[in-house]
Design a protein around this motif. Structure first.
Motif, mmCIF file in Angstrom:
data_model
loop_
_atom_site.group_PDB
_atom_site.id
_atom_site.type_symbol
_atom_site.label_atom_id
_atom_site.label_comp_id
_atom_site.label_asym_id
_atom_site.label_seq_id
_atom_site.Cartn_x
_atom_site.Cartn_y
_atom_site.Cartn_z
ATOM 1 N N ASP A 85 -5.254 -7.546 -0.087
ATOM 2 C CA ASP A 85 -5.237 -6.340 -0.922
ATOM 3 C C ASP A 85 -6.044 -6.533 -2.198
ATOM 4 O OD1 ASP A 85 -3.649 -5.126 0.957
ATOM 5 O OD2 ASP A 85 -1.763 -5.445 -0.123
ATOM 6 N N LYS B 111 -9.726 -6.459 -1.399
ATOM 7 C CA LYS B 111 -10.133 -5.087 -1.115
ATOM 8 C C LYS B 111 -10.311 -4.295 -2.409
ATOM 9 C CE LYS B 111 -8.301 -3.185 2.485
ATOM 10 N NZ LYS B 111 -7.368 -2.507 3.429
ATOM 11 N N ALA B 112 -9.531 -4.664 -3.429
ATOM 12 C CA ALA B 112 -9.626 -3.992 -4.728
ATOM 13 C C ALA B 112 -10.761 -4.540 -5.590
ATOM 14 C CB ALA B 112 -8.301 -4.128 -5.479
ATOM 15 N N LEU C 230 -1.258 -4.928 -9.300
ATOM 16 C CA LEU C 230 -2.623 -4.479 -9.050
ATOM 17 C C LEU C 230 -3.120 -3.598 -10.182
ATOM 18 C CD1 LEU C 230 -4.837 -4.751 -6.947
ATOM 19 C CD2 LEU C 230 -3.915 -2.729 -5.796
ATOM 20 N N GLU C 231 -2.263 -2.715 -10.663
ATOM 21 C CA GLU C 231 -2.651 -1.839 -11.761
ATOM 22 C C GLU C 231 -2.905 -2.632 -13.040
ATOM 23 O OE1 GLU C 231 -3.786 1.550 -13.618
ATOM 24 O OE2 GLU C 231 -3.406 1.217 -11.476
ATOM 25 N N ARG D 75 -6.254 -4.419 -12.804
ATOM 26 C CA ARG D 75 -7.347 -3.451 -12.956
ATOM 27 C C ARG D 75 -7.575 -3.121 -14.429
ATOM 28 N NH1 ARG D 75 -5.455 0.267 -7.896
ATOM 29 N NH2 ARG D 75 -6.934 -0.517 -6.337
#
Length: 278
Positions: free
Chosen positions: A203, A206-207, A267-268, A271
């Motif tokens: 994941d 992919k990000a 994930l956030e 980012r």
């Protein structure tokens, strides 16, 4: 890794076929069994297959003659005649693929590289390429075959992997950005954490993050030291507690601070940090 590569190329109809061709302990016994069965139907086979009964019975399985397909379908399959070690190895390969969400098909007639492979063999095909539709293939090299293989395949290393599980774990042995520092090093411990680590790595990549996922379990102290050597910005720590609680520990290596996040929040957070540092 290579399946992800083909996915990013948007190659259509990609299919991974795998098989085990045994080793020097169990393959010869299977070959003799196969030869004995082929001799019973010799008169129903074409000239090439009749010749191969003596020279290399496994090659009969490669036959494309329509008249031979029904006969071949009734022959004994090598997966049913593997020794204990080869059977365990093949089961481990399939387990690793399943943990990574890689769809595969077992093809008992896949017998490539008999001179230098043992145990696992694989082939990747794609649609729209005609009869020559194989785009990649390889297997586990026997020690005795490595010198011959290297001489025959200089400049074509993508087609083969040397170690038993490399073709499913190659992505965890290399960073997505081999020449630069990693964004995240995943330190995992325990079988449950390993499965979660594999999913997290997929994941994160992919990000758009570069991720290092060690193929074997490490003590957290050693893992953090390795993360530091690789210049990773973060270490994602995954153990039984993190998996059970659903809260993953992220350690910022520059200042040693760490915090727990749910999977979506992690994930956030990464980012946002990436935007702030750019």
């Amino acid at each position: 890794m290579v399946m992800t590569f083909f996915d990013r190329l948007e190659l259509q109809g990609v299919q991974l076929d795998i098989n085990s061709i045994g080793d020097r302990n169990c393959r010869p016994k299977y070959v003799e069994l196969l030869r004995a069965e082929l001799l019973k139907v010799r008169d129903k086979l074409g000239a090439d297959s009749q010749r191969r009964i003596e020279t290399n019975p496994l090659r009969v399985l490669d036959s494309k003659l329509e008249s031979e397909q029904g006969i071949i379908a009734t022959l004994p399959r090598i997966a049913d005649h593997l020794c204990e070690e080869c059977a365990a190895h093949y089961a481990a390969v399939k387990h690793q693929l399943e943990m990574r969400g890689v769809i595969y098909r077992e093809n008992w007639r896949l017998v490539r590289g008999l001179d230098y492979y043992m145990r696992t063999t694989f082939e990747i095909t794609a649609q729209g390429l005609g009869s020559q539709n194989a785009v990649c293939g390889g297997g586990t090299l026997r020690r005795a075959g490595r010198i011959a293989w290297r001489a025959a395949n200089q400049g074509h290393r993508l087609r083969h992997w040397r170690r038993p599980l490399d073709f499913v774990a190659a992505g965890e042995r290399q960073s997505a950005c081999a020449a630069g520092a990693r964004d995240v090093y995943i330190a995992w411990m325990g079988e449950r954490a390993h499965a979660t680590a594999i999913r997290a790595a997929k994941d994160l990549r992919k990000a758009g993050f570069s991720v290092e996922l060690p193929p074997v379990e490490q003590k957290f102290g050693k893992a953090l030291g390795q993360a530091d050597k690789l210049g990773a910005k973060y270490a994602l720590i995954l153990g039984d507690n993190e998996v059970s609680e659903g809260l993953w520990t992220l350690k910022t290596l520059a200042d040693g601070s760490q915090a727990k996040f749910t999977e979506p929040d992690l994930l956030e957070h990464l980012r946002k940090q990436k935007v702030l540092s750019s």
